[in-house]
Design a protein around this motif. Structure first.
Motif, PDB file in Angstrom:
ATOM      1  N   PHE A 244      -0.704  28.949 -21.192  1.00 39.64           N
ATOM      2  CA  PHE A 244       0.184  28.684 -22.323  1.00 39.64           C
ATOM      3  C   PHE A 244      -0.559  28.525 -23.645  1.00 39.64           C
ATOM      4  CE2 PHE A 244       2.968  27.769 -18.774  1.00 39.64           C
ATOM      5  CZ  PHE A 244       4.175  28.299 -19.208  1.00 39.64           C
ATOM      6  N   SER A 245      -1.897  28.608 -23.612  1.00 37.48           N
ATOM      7  CA  SER A 245      -2.667  28.632 -24.854  1.00 37.48           C
ATOM      8  C   SER A 245      -2.943  30.062 -25.309  1.00 37.48           C
ATOM      9  CB  SER A 245      -3.996  27.891 -24.673  1.00 37.48           C
ATOM     10  OG  SER A 245      -4.861  28.611 -23.812  1.00 37.48           O
TER      11      SER A 245
ATOM     12  N   ALA B   1      -1.639  33.312 -26.801  1.00 37.65           N
ATOM     13  CA  ALA B   1      -0.504  33.707 -27.621  1.00 37.65           C
ATOM     14  C   ALA B   1       0.279  34.879 -27.037  1.00 37.65           C
ATOM     15  CB  ALA B   1      -0.992  34.059 -29.024  1.00 37.65           C
ATOM     16  N   LYS B   2      -0.450  35.904 -26.594  1.00 38.00           N
ATOM     17  CA  LYS B   2       0.208  37.092 -26.056  1.00 38.00           C
ATOM     18  C   LYS B   2       0.947  36.772 -24.754  1.00 38.00           C
ATOM     19  CE  LYS B   2      -2.889  40.500 -28.144  1.00 38.00           C
ATOM     20  NZ  LYS B   2      -3.842  41.609 -27.882  1.00 38.00           N
ATOM     21  N   ALA B   3       0.374  35.883 -23.962  1.00 39.45           N
ATOM     22  CA  ALA B   3       1.015  35.490 -22.708  1.00 39.45           C
ATOM     23  C   ALA B   3       2.327  34.754 -22.969  1.00 39.45           C
ATOM     24  CB  ALA B   3       0.074  34.607 -21.886  1.00 39.45           C
ATOM     25  N   VAL B   4       2.317  33.883 -23.956  1.00 41.16           N
ATOM     26  CA  VAL B   4       3.516  33.104 -24.295  1.00 41.16           C
ATOM     27  C   VAL B   4       4.631  34.013 -24.800  1.00 41.16           C
ATOM     28  CG1 VAL B   4       4.456  31.377 -25.874  1.00 41.16           C
ATOM     29  CG2 VAL B   4       2.273  30.956 -24.724  1.00 41.16           C
ATOM     30  N   LYS B   5       4.285  34.933 -25.698  1.00 43.36           N
ATOM     31  CA  LYS B   5       5.315  35.836 -26.201  1.00 43.36           C
ATOM     32  C   LYS B   5       5.848  36.734 -25.085  1.00 43.36           C
ATOM     33  CE  LYS B   5       6.508  39.054 -29.855  1.00 43.36           C
ATOM     34  NZ  LYS B   5       6.058  39.866 -31.001  1.00 43.36           N
ATOM     35  N   SER B   6       4.954  37.199 -24.220  1.00 38.48           N
ATOM     36  CA  SER B   6       5.365  38.037 -23.101  1.00 38.48           C
ATOM     37  C   SER B   6       6.296  37.274 -22.168  1.00 38.48           C
ATOM     38  CB  SER B   6       4.136  38.517 -22.342  1.00 38.48           C
ATOM     39  OG  SER B   6       4.491  39.408 -21.312  1.00 38.48           O
ATOM     40  N   MET B   7       5.964  36.018 -21.916  1.00 41.70           N
ATOM     41  CA  MET B   7       6.798  35.175 -21.056  1.00 41.70           C
ATOM     42  C   MET B   7       8.198  34.977 -21.656  1.00 41.70           C
ATOM     43  SD  MET B   7       6.933  33.078 -18.415  1.00 41.70           S
ATOM     44  CE  MET B   7       7.564  31.501 -17.860  1.00 41.70           C
TER      45      MET B   7
ATOM     46  N   ASN C   8      -2.214  21.763 -35.736  1.00 37.26           N
ATOM     47  CA  ASN C   8      -2.633  22.921 -34.947  1.00 37.26           C
ATOM     48  C   ASN C   8      -4.054  22.748 -34.422  1.00 37.26           C
ATOM     49  OD1 ASN C   8      -0.251  24.275 -35.145  1.00 37.26           O
ATOM     50  ND2 ASN C   8      -0.992  25.893 -36.495  1.00 37.26           N
ATOM     51  N   GLU C   9      -4.897  22.174 -35.257  1.00 32.34           N
ATOM     52  CA  GLU C   9      -6.281  21.956 -34.850  1.00 32.34           C
ATOM     53  C   GLU C   9      -6.344  20.975 -33.677  1.00 32.34           C
ATOM     54  OE1 GLU C   9     -10.352  22.506 -34.821  1.00 32.34           O
ATOM     55  OE2 GLU C   9      -8.796  23.584 -35.919  1.00 32.34           O
ATOM     56  N   ARG C  10      -5.505  19.935 -33.722  1.00 34.13           N
ATOM     57  CA  ARG C  10      -5.465  18.977 -32.607  1.00 34.13           C
ATOM     58  C   ARG C  10      -4.975  19.653 -31.330  1.00 34.13           C
ATOM     59  NH1 ARG C  10      -3.655  15.490 -36.790  1.00 34.13           N
ATOM     60  NH2 ARG C  10      -1.473  15.882 -36.258  1.00 34.13           N
ATOM     61  N   LYS C  11      -4.006  20.554 -31.463  1.00 38.45           N
ATOM     62  CA  LYS C  11      -3.509  21.279 -30.295  1.00 38.45           C
ATOM     63  C   LYS C  11      -4.591  22.187 -29.724  1.00 38.45           C
ATOM     64  CE  LYS C  11       1.366  21.341 -31.645  1.00 38.45           C
ATOM     65  NZ  LYS C  11       2.499  22.175 -32.098  1.00 38.45           N
ATOM     66  N   ARG C  12      -5.339  22.816 -30.614  1.00 35.41           N
ATOM     67  CA  ARG C  12      -6.424  23.692 -30.162  1.00 35.41           C
ATOM     68  C   ARG C  12      -7.450  22.903 -29.354  1.00 35.41           C
ATOM     69  NH1 ARG C  12      -9.794  25.410 -33.617  1.00 35.41           N
ATOM     70  NH2 ARG C  12     -10.444  27.256 -32.483  1.00 35.41           N
ATOM     71  N   LYS C  13      -7.803  21.723 -29.865  1.00 35.02           N
ATOM     72  CA  LYS C  13      -8.787  20.911 -29.168  1.00 35.02           C
ATOM     73  C   LYS C  13      -8.245  20.389 -27.847  1.00 35.02           C
ATOM     74  CE  LYS C  13     -11.335  19.439 -33.283  1.00 35.02           C
ATOM     75  NZ  LYS C  13     -11.710  18.305 -34.163  1.00 35.02           N
ATOM     76  N   GLY C  14      -6.962  20.014 -27.856  1.00 37.56           N
ATOM     77  CA  GLY C  14      -6.342  19.493 -26.639  1.00 37.56           C
ATOM     78  C   GLY C  14      -6.269  20.530 -25.543  1.00 37.56           C
ATOM     79  N   LEU C  15      -6.017  21.784 -25.960  1.00 42.11           N
ATOM     80  CA  LEU C  15      -5.929  22.874 -24.982  1.00 42.11           C
ATOM     81  C   LEU C  15      -7.247  23.611 -24.817  1.00 42.11           C
ATOM     82  CD1 LEU C  15      -2.441  24.307 -25.999  1.00 42.11           C
ATOM     83  CD2 LEU C  15      -2.985  23.111 -23.884  1.00 42.11           C
TER      84      LEU C  15
ATOM     85  N   ILE D 112      -8.851  25.523 -26.918  1.00 42.77           N
ATOM     86  CA  ILE D 112      -8.759  26.907 -27.392  1.00 42.77           C
ATOM     87  C   ILE D 112      -9.935  27.195 -28.324  1.00 42.77           C
ATOM     88  CG2 ILE D 112      -7.367  28.578 -28.664  1.00 42.77           C
ATOM     89  CD1 ILE D 112      -4.928  26.874 -27.968  1.00 42.77           C
ATOM     90  N   ILE D 113     -10.657  28.251 -28.045  1.00 45.90           N
ATOM     91  CA  ILE D 113     -11.784  28.638 -28.877  1.00 45.90           C
ATOM     92  C   ILE D 113     -11.384  29.742 -29.847  1.00 45.90           C
ATOM     93  CG2 ILE D 113     -14.104  29.627 -28.870  1.00 45.90           C
ATOM     94  CD1 ILE D 113     -14.513  28.354 -26.115  1.00 45.90           C
ATOM     95  N   ASP D 114     -10.603  30.691 -29.348  1.00 44.52           N
ATOM     96  CA  ASP D 114     -10.199  31.849 -30.141  1.00 44.52           C
ATOM     97  C   ASP D 114      -9.027  31.488 -31.046  1.00 44.52           C
ATOM     98  OD1 ASP D 114      -9.587  34.283 -31.197  1.00 44.52           O
ATOM     99  OD2 ASP D 114      -8.869  35.172 -29.326  1.00 44.52           O
ATOM    100  N   LYS D 115      -9.214  31.525 -32.355  1.00 46.53           N
ATOM    101  CA  LYS D 115      -8.139  31.171 -33.276  1.00 46.53           C
ATOM    102  C   LYS D 115      -6.964  32.144 -33.182  1.00 46.53           C
ATOM    103  CE  LYS D 115     -10.763  28.577 -36.699  1.00 46.53           C
ATOM    104  NZ  LYS D 115     -11.071  28.420 -38.137  1.00 46.53           N
ATOM    105  N   ALA D 116      -7.229  33.357 -32.698  1.00 47.31           N
ATOM    106  CA  ALA D 116      -6.141  34.331 -32.541  1.00 47.31           C
ATOM    107  C   ALA D 116      -5.140  33.869 -31.496  1.00 47.31           C
ATOM    108  CB  ALA D 116      -6.706  35.692 -32.144  1.00 47.31           C
ATOM    109  N   SER D 117      -5.554  32.935 -30.659  1.00 45.08           N
ATOM    110  CA  SER D 117      -4.662  32.436 -29.619  1.00 45.08           C
ATOM    111  C   SER D 117      -3.649  31.436 -30.136  1.00 45.08           C
ATOM    112  CB  SER D 117      -5.486  31.767 -28.502  1.00 45.08           C
ATOM    113  OG  SER D 117      -6.298  32.703 -27.851  1.00 45.08           O
ATOM    114  N   LEU D 118      -3.677  31.170 -31.437  1.00 45.87           N
ATOM    115  CA  LEU D 118      -2.766  30.180 -31.997  1.00 45.87           C
ATOM    116  C   LEU D 118      -1.401  30.761 -32.357  1.00 45.87           C
ATOM    117  CD1 LEU D 118      -5.036  28.013 -34.281  1.00 45.87           C
ATOM    118  CD2 LEU D 118      -3.773  27.290 -32.270  1.00 45.87           C
ATOM    119  N   ARG D 119      -1.105  31.967 -31.916  1.00 51.06           N
ATOM    120  CA  ARG D 119       0.182  32.610 -32.229  1.00 51.06           C
ATOM    121  C   ARG D 119       1.364  31.706 -31.897  1.00 51.06           C
ATOM    122  NH1 ARG D 119       4.494  33.933 -32.978  1.00 51.06           N
ATOM    123  NH2 ARG D 119       5.508  35.939 -32.844  1.00 51.06           N
ATOM    124  N   ASN D 120       1.348  31.062 -30.741  1.00 49.15           N
ATOM    125  CA  ASN D 120       2.483  30.245 -30.335  1.00 49.15           C
ATOM    126  C   ASN D 120       2.519  28.908 -31.053  1.00 49.15           C
ATOM    127  OD1 ASN D 120       0.128  30.029 -28.719  1.00 49.15           O
ATOM    128  ND2 ASN D 120       1.186  28.627 -27.354  1.00 49.15           N
TER     129      ASN D 120
END
Length: 305
Positions: A49-50, A52-58, A199-206, A208-216
């Motif tokens: 769920f981190s 972005a493409k997977a979330v949109k596809s889902m 968003n930065e807190r969510k990235r750290k919590g999940l 996430i290294i790739d900022k492109a993954s922040l689509r969702n």
């Protein structure tokens, strides 16, 4: 199994997603989802769920499988809504309308419909409601319009642009308009900076290294922040609702911050609301609520239809 139980305990009883996700069925309808599905350490099929493409596809697979869509796409800069939580608002709103005897010719005004047009799509698919969706962003409305046209929904869902970002109902509701209810998912943050920090807190919590993954986690200004935040937006929402007291039975809004609810009650009582309700909602660890109010007296409510 843990995911299924968590959904079942917290989503609306009529929410089709409360029993978890049948990935085999979803992939049959939307094969592109397959590349994102894997077995986690609990032996359960899921997605990252981190991603972005997977979330949109889902979300696309869910809409194609359960909500009669054959096309759903919008710009990368817009918010990608989570379908189960959005469906929950629709189901809880339906409970409110049934409680008030409002089951025929339902017409909903969706404030801030966004590029995905998600609430009108779900409300029409589940309960055959008609909608007017509004937004201040012309490009978002173009995207929403494309979705409606490709899915042949334009006869059920109308779009209107709010030309003045300071207003919500003014410039949208005409003297002859009549709505069963309004719905809204207000901007949560006070500024772009606050949204980016979240968003930065969510990235750290999940992790996430790739900022492109922040689509969702992304979204445009009108989707995520408003000067003064949720409290300021809701203040305008309440005040303008009092200007159209007889043209809508129920005004409703999602409220993320619990501390804003008491102030809403105080303001609504001063504005002349005759009834106010708070409907609790929860999806996973996220707790929110719908606040609903009406200005109609008992006689006007009985004579509405």
């Amino acid at each position: 199994m843990a995911i299924k139980n968590q959904l079942k305990d917290k989503l609306h009883p009529k929410n089709i997603h409360r029993n978890g996700y049948n990935f085999k069925a979803l992939i049959r309808v939307y094969p592109a989802l397959k590349e994102f599905v894997f077995i986690n350490k609990f032996g359960t099929e899921t997605i990252d769920f981190s991603n972005a493409k997977a979330v949109k596809s889902m979300n696309t697979a869910l809409l194609f499988t359960y909500y009669k869509l054959s096309f759903w796409d919008f710009p990368e800069s817009n918010l990608c809504p989570a379908i189960p939580g959005r469906a929950d608002y629709i189901h809880h709103l339906n409970d409110l309308l049934k409680f008030s005897g409002l089951t025929n010719k339902v017409k909903i005004l969706d404030i801030g419909t966004g590029a995905s047009c998600i609430y009108p799509i779900l409300g029409n698919a589940i309960y055959d409601w008609k909608f007017v969706g509004t937004d201040t962003d012309e490009n978002s409305l173009k995207s929403a319009g494309k979705i409606l046209k490709k899915n042949k929904l334009t006869q059920f869902i109308e779009l209107k642009q709010q030309l003045d970002s300071e207003n919500i109902f003014k410039g949208i509701i005409n003297k002859s308009d009549k709505y069963t209810a309004t719905m809204c998912n207000p901007p949560f943050y006070k500024s772009e900076e606050e949204a980016m920090l979240a968003n930065e807190r969510k990235r750290k919590g999940l992790k996430i290294i790739d900022k492109a993954s922040l689509r969702n986690f992304s979204g445009k200004q009108q989707e995520l922040w408003y000067k003064g935040g949720e409290k300021a937006f809701v203040h305008t929402y309440l005040y303008e609702s009092s200007m159209f007291k007889k043209q809508c039975f129920w005004f409703t809004s999602l409220i993320s911050k619990k501390e804003n609810v008491k102030g809403m009650y105080d303001s609504l009582e001063k504005l002349g609301a005759t009834e106010i309700k708070t409907i609790p909602m929860q999806q996973g660890n996220k707790i929110t609520r719908i606040v609903a109010w009406t200005f109609l007296n008992e006689k006007e409510q009985k004579e509405w239809n």
